[in-house]
Design a protein around this motif. Sequence first.
Motif, PDB file in Angstrom:
ATOM      1  N   SER A 285     -24.397 -22.953 -36.595  1.00  0.00           N
ATOM      2  CA  SER A 285     -25.524 -23.815 -36.965  1.00  0.00           C
ATOM      3  C   SER A 285     -26.830 -23.040 -37.037  1.00  0.00           C
ATOM      4  O   SER A 285     -27.647 -23.281 -37.928  1.00  0.00           O
ATOM      5  CB  SER A 285     -25.640 -24.984 -35.980  1.00  0.00           C
ATOM      6  OG  SER A 285     -25.874 -24.518 -34.680  1.00  0.00           O
ATOM      7  N   THR A 286     -27.047 -22.089 -36.116  1.00  0.00           N
ATOM      8  CA  THR A 286     -28.262 -21.282 -36.189  1.00  0.00           C
ATOM      9  C   THR A 286     -28.235 -20.393 -37.424  1.00  0.00           C
ATOM     10  O   THR A 286     -29.261 -20.175 -38.066  1.00  0.00           O
ATOM     11  CB  THR A 286     -28.425 -20.433 -34.920  1.00  0.00           C
ATOM     12  OG1 THR A 286     -28.411 -21.280 -33.776  1.00  0.00           O
ATOM     13  CG2 THR A 286     -29.745 -19.678 -34.935  1.00  0.00           C
ATOM     14  N   ASP A 322     -19.597 -22.737 -31.909  1.00  0.00           N
ATOM     15  CA  ASP A 322     -20.808 -23.403 -31.420  1.00  0.00           C
ATOM     16  C   ASP A 322     -21.399 -22.661 -30.229  1.00  0.00           C
ATOM     17  O   ASP A 322     -22.233 -23.198 -29.506  1.00  0.00           O
ATOM     18  CB  ASP A 322     -20.495 -24.846 -31.021  1.00  0.00           C
ATOM     19  CG  ASP A 322     -19.481 -24.933 -29.889  1.00  0.00           C
ATOM     20  OD1 ASP A 322     -18.922 -23.880 -29.494  1.00  0.00           O
ATOM     21  OD2 ASP A 322     -19.231 -26.044 -29.395  1.00  0.00           O
ATOM     22  N   CYS A 323     -20.981 -21.413 -30.018  1.00  0.00           N
ATOM     23  CA  CYS A 323     -21.370 -20.653 -28.828  1.00  0.00           C
ATOM     24  C   CYS A 323     -22.190 -19.433 -29.226  1.00  0.00           C
ATOM     25  O   CYS A 323     -21.854 -18.738 -30.197  1.00  0.00           O
ATOM     26  CB  CYS A 323     -20.107 -20.224 -28.073  1.00  0.00           C
ATOM     27  SG  CYS A 323     -20.424 -19.203 -26.622  1.00  0.00           S
ATOM     28  N   ARG A 324     -23.239 -19.134 -28.455  1.00  0.00           N
ATOM     29  CA  ARG A 324     -24.082 -17.968 -28.719  1.00  0.00           C
ATOM     30  C   ARG A 324     -23.915 -16.889 -27.646  1.00  0.00           C
ATOM     31  O   ARG A 324     -24.749 -15.979 -27.550  1.00  0.00           O
ATOM     32  CB  ARG A 324     -25.553 -18.384 -28.831  1.00  0.00           C
ATOM     33  CG  ARG A 324     -25.832 -19.349 -29.954  1.00  0.00           C
ATOM     34  CD  ARG A 324     -27.325 -19.527 -30.202  1.00  0.00           C
ATOM     35  NE  ARG A 324     -27.933 -18.334 -30.750  1.00  0.00           N
ATOM     36  CZ  ARG A 324     -29.211 -18.246 -31.116  1.00  0.00           C
ATOM     37  NH1 ARG A 324     -30.011 -19.301 -30.992  1.00  0.00           N
ATOM     38  NH2 ARG A 324     -29.720 -17.119 -31.607  1.00  0.00           N
ATOM     39  N   TYR A 325     -22.850 -16.993 -26.885  1.00  0.00           N
ATOM     40  CA  TYR A 325     -22.612 -16.026 -25.802  1.00  0.00           C
ATOM     41  C   TYR A 325     -21.352 -15.220 -26.066  1.00  0.00           C
ATOM     42  O   TYR A 325     -20.539 -15.568 -26.935  1.00  0.00           O
ATOM     43  CB  TYR A 325     -22.525 -16.752 -24.470  1.00  0.00           C
ATOM     44  CG  TYR A 325     -23.842 -17.343 -24.026  1.00  0.00           C
ATOM     45  CD1 TYR A 325     -24.723 -16.617 -23.236  1.00  0.00           C
ATOM     46  CD2 TYR A 325     -24.220 -18.625 -24.438  1.00  0.00           C
ATOM     47  CE1 TYR A 325     -25.946 -17.146 -22.844  1.00  0.00           C
ATOM     48  CE2 TYR A 325     -25.448 -19.164 -24.062  1.00  0.00           C
ATOM     49  CZ  TYR A 325     -26.301 -18.414 -23.262  1.00  0.00           C
ATOM     50  OH  TYR A 325     -27.512 -18.933 -22.879  1.00  0.00           O
ATOM     51  N   LEU A 326     -21.184 -14.139 -25.293  1.00  0.00           N
ATOM     52  CA  LEU A 326     -20.073 -13.223 -25.472  1.00  0.00           C
ATOM     53  C   LEU A 326     -19.334 -13.034 -24.157  1.00  0.00           C
ATOM     54  O   LEU A 326     -19.963 -12.997 -23.087  1.00  0.00           O
ATOM     55  CB  LEU A 326     -20.574 -11.863 -25.976  1.00  0.00           C
ATOM     56  CG  LEU A 326     -21.293 -11.887 -27.329  1.00  0.00           C
ATOM     57  CD1 LEU A 326     -21.997 -10.567 -27.584  1.00  0.00           C
ATOM     58  CD2 LEU A 326     -20.303 -12.182 -28.445  1.00  0.00           C
ATOM     59  N   PRO A 327     -18.008 -12.884 -24.201  1.00  0.00           N
ATOM     60  CA  PRO A 327     -17.243 -12.671 -22.969  1.00  0.00           C
ATOM     61  C   PRO A 327     -17.492 -11.270 -22.393  1.00  0.00           C
ATOM     62  O   PRO A 327     -17.639 -10.295 -23.132  1.00  0.00           O
ATOM     63  CB  PRO A 327     -15.788 -12.837 -23.420  1.00  0.00           C
ATOM     64  CG  PRO A 327     -15.800 -12.533 -24.876  1.00  0.00           C
ATOM     65  CD  PRO A 327     -17.139 -12.977 -25.394  1.00  0.00           C
ATOM     66  N   GLU A 519     -19.579 -27.637 -35.552  1.00  0.00           N
ATOM     67  CA  GLU A 519     -19.967 -26.517 -36.405  1.00  0.00           C
ATOM     68  C   GLU A 519     -19.183 -26.533 -37.716  1.00  0.00           C
ATOM     69  O   GLU A 519     -19.709 -26.177 -38.769  1.00  0.00           O
ATOM     70  CB  GLU A 519     -19.699 -25.195 -35.665  1.00  0.00           C
ATOM     71  CG  GLU A 519     -20.436 -25.058 -34.347  1.00  0.00           C
ATOM     72  CD  GLU A 519     -21.937 -25.028 -34.516  1.00  0.00           C
ATOM     73  OE1 GLU A 519     -22.425 -24.397 -35.471  1.00  0.00           O
ATOM     74  OE2 GLU A 519     -22.646 -25.637 -33.688  1.00  0.00           O
ATOM     75  N   ALA A 520     -17.927 -26.958 -37.643  1.00  0.00           N
ATOM     76  CA  ALA A 520     -17.057 -26.914 -38.826  1.00  0.00           C
ATOM     77  C   ALA A 520     -17.274 -28.089 -39.782  1.00  0.00           C
ATOM     78  O   ALA A 520     -16.895 -28.005 -40.947  1.00  0.00           O
ATOM     79  CB  ALA A 520     -15.596 -26.869 -38.387  1.00  0.00           C
ATOM     80  N   THR A 521     -17.885 -29.183 -39.306  1.00  0.00           N
ATOM     81  CA  THR A 521     -17.950 -30.401 -40.137  1.00  0.00           C
ATOM     82  C   THR A 521     -19.342 -30.734 -40.655  1.00  0.00           C
ATOM     83  O   THR A 521     -19.476 -31.516 -41.599  1.00  0.00           O
ATOM     84  CB  THR A 521     -17.438 -31.619 -39.348  1.00  0.00           C
ATOM     85  OG1 THR A 521     -18.266 -31.818 -38.183  1.00  0.00           O
ATOM     86  CG2 THR A 521     -15.999 -31.405 -38.901  1.00  0.00           C
TER      87      THR A 521
END
Length: 744
Positions: A285-286, A322-327, A519-521
Amino acid sequence: MILYLCEKPSQGRDIGRVLGATSRHEGYVAGAGVCVTWCIGHLMEMVAPDGYRPEWKSWRLDTLPIIPQQWQLELTARGRKQFKVIQGLLKGVTEVVLATDADREGETIGREVLERCQYRGKISRLWLSALDDASIRKALGNLLPGEQTEPLYQAGLGRSRADWMVGMNLTRAYTLLGRQGGYAGVLSVGRVQTPTLKLVVDRDRLIENFKPVDYFEIFALHRVHSGTFIAKWVPPPKPCDAEGHCLDRTLAETVIHKVQGHSGTITKAETKRVKEPPPLPLELSTLQQEASRRWGMGAKQTLEIAQSLYEKHKAVTYPRTDCRYLPSNQFKEAPAVLQGLTTNDASLTPLVEGADAQLRSKAWNDKKITAHHAIIPTAAKINIDALSREEALLYDLIRRHYLAQFYPPFEYDRTVIDTQVAMETFHATGRVELIPGWKRVLAANQEKKEGDEDEQTLPVVRSGEAATIEGAELKQKQTKPPNRYTEGTLIQAMKSVGKLVEDARLRKILRETSGIGTEATRAAILETLIKRNLLAKQGKKSLVSMPAGRLLVDALPHSVTDPATTAVWEQTLDDIAHGGGSLETFLAKSELWLNKLIHNVHQRQQLGLNPFRGLPPSTSHTDPAQPTPRRQRRSKAEVTPTPNAAPLCPQCGGPMLQRKSPQGAFWSCAEQATCTGTRPGSPLAAHSPLMQPNPERGPLCPKCQQAPLVQRTAYRGKNSGQPFWGCQRYPQCRYTQASQTTES
């Protein structure tokens, strides 16, 4: 043999290459002990209403609500061939590894095929976030048990079935009301698209009803021992609006005369070192918001480009996140990714050399990871010259946000100075940039935040020091309405819609589930609203609501347009996906809610209340007999919408459309595929034998000759509680008829 079931052919070939399954066959690739095959997106779709009952094909209010007792799927035309391939491969396999996209939709695509084939063997799950070889090998070494992700399938069924019930029933109901009012378009309703439509309608009305108000600001040049600076007057609360704007010109002019040439005191002098961390890597989305703001790209276009970077070029990781973080376990892979960036594009070498692969930004946080991590570049070798202009723009944005994680914070000194002169307060801010940090990577891409004050370098002062105003300027400004939505800002509004909800519990749910839609729709939802002529694009970027969209929002019950309702649905589906909810319970509650909504529509029709009369005819002539956009056959007779109330079909009682043929204008049933009801084109021909009404609807109104009589119950007066007949076109036609006597 182990069968790997992927979502798309490109996925299958990538996974097959890593597995050594390189022998190509029709619809699959094979290797030693393994086969890799694929779906083509959804191979099956929900059965249309007439697939359950023939009478459900016709769009009629008296058949609603349509609720299947036993849900069914059917193969799509393009999916039949590939389904047969999968069905044949499933015979005799020892294990199926589900390798579709790692989300609710991907789980559903794979499981519905296995269910259709009645496969009951072992299922494992390949959970992939990128399609480069290293990511595939890593995921293959960490297969999940099938039962761990099976609840995602249950949530997928809940989503598709509930959406089908709402879309089929409410779209039919309100489209039929629209047809009876003379509107020829499809008035589609959906659990996410309708609250989204309301966001635009509300914003447009706010803009149109906005009345600008003059307000006044004073900027004063202060002189102190070490130099000069400009400070802004802080007006007292009483003559100000909610935003702190002074609305009293006389007061502002009085202040200027009062402070001009006078001395005062520095009441506050404060400097703080600010360390601003890099912005997080991007999620879909961003990315869509930024692409809309910078280059005017549509949400759907951005998704398609990102999907191409993921599937075709292997340049980025899974984009529908929908996530802005990393493992945290990916942190050790950073040197390889950074090296890959310079290998693919030498122009990026100076920025990569300036990065510190040992720096760990706040992006590396396992507790913040959802189904997928943020979109980042892969270490795969790609041909940068093979990217289209749009692909190159998005790729550069994604890689720079990743690269910024390995730069130090942007540091600056922020200074605040407050003065008091002649009992009036002034305020000044300024900053001095010290360490550019990540701004070296993203400076050109940063947007100045709304409300940022003009930067100035402030002199060194101390509290209690004298300050003299050498000049003061009065500026008259006007309040401004909010900007119209763009696709980017509308997606952001869908994500942050919780702030519009009063209920604290629901607001919390919306915040935790990232608003309405996924995010997909979201891109597809905006596309549907535009295609159905409920929204339209204005200029290059802006979205505006159309008359049909506004009336539809006004006509629908609050529970359908309220974003809190769809947020509760998403929360329930999320509970099911995590094994904490029941599919049957969710569908039962949805059915009860839908029954109430359809009952309200029936009541509105019986009372003759049609909110769509006088609506400008739609520019779209989509056949309402198809609930989803498909290629339609054009009728030989041209359909002409009419702004007047359309008559009802003499055979089925449904709405009619005015059409043109070589013999002249005529009326025919909107359901031409299943009903042959017609009448002459002139409204005065209502007495024609062709207009004899369906007996179940009562006799034709003898006064207006355009609609049947419907039975109602009196609620007031001496006949309270007694049944009577009244024209269905009430209040346009007020004819009533008692059991034995007639009143007109």
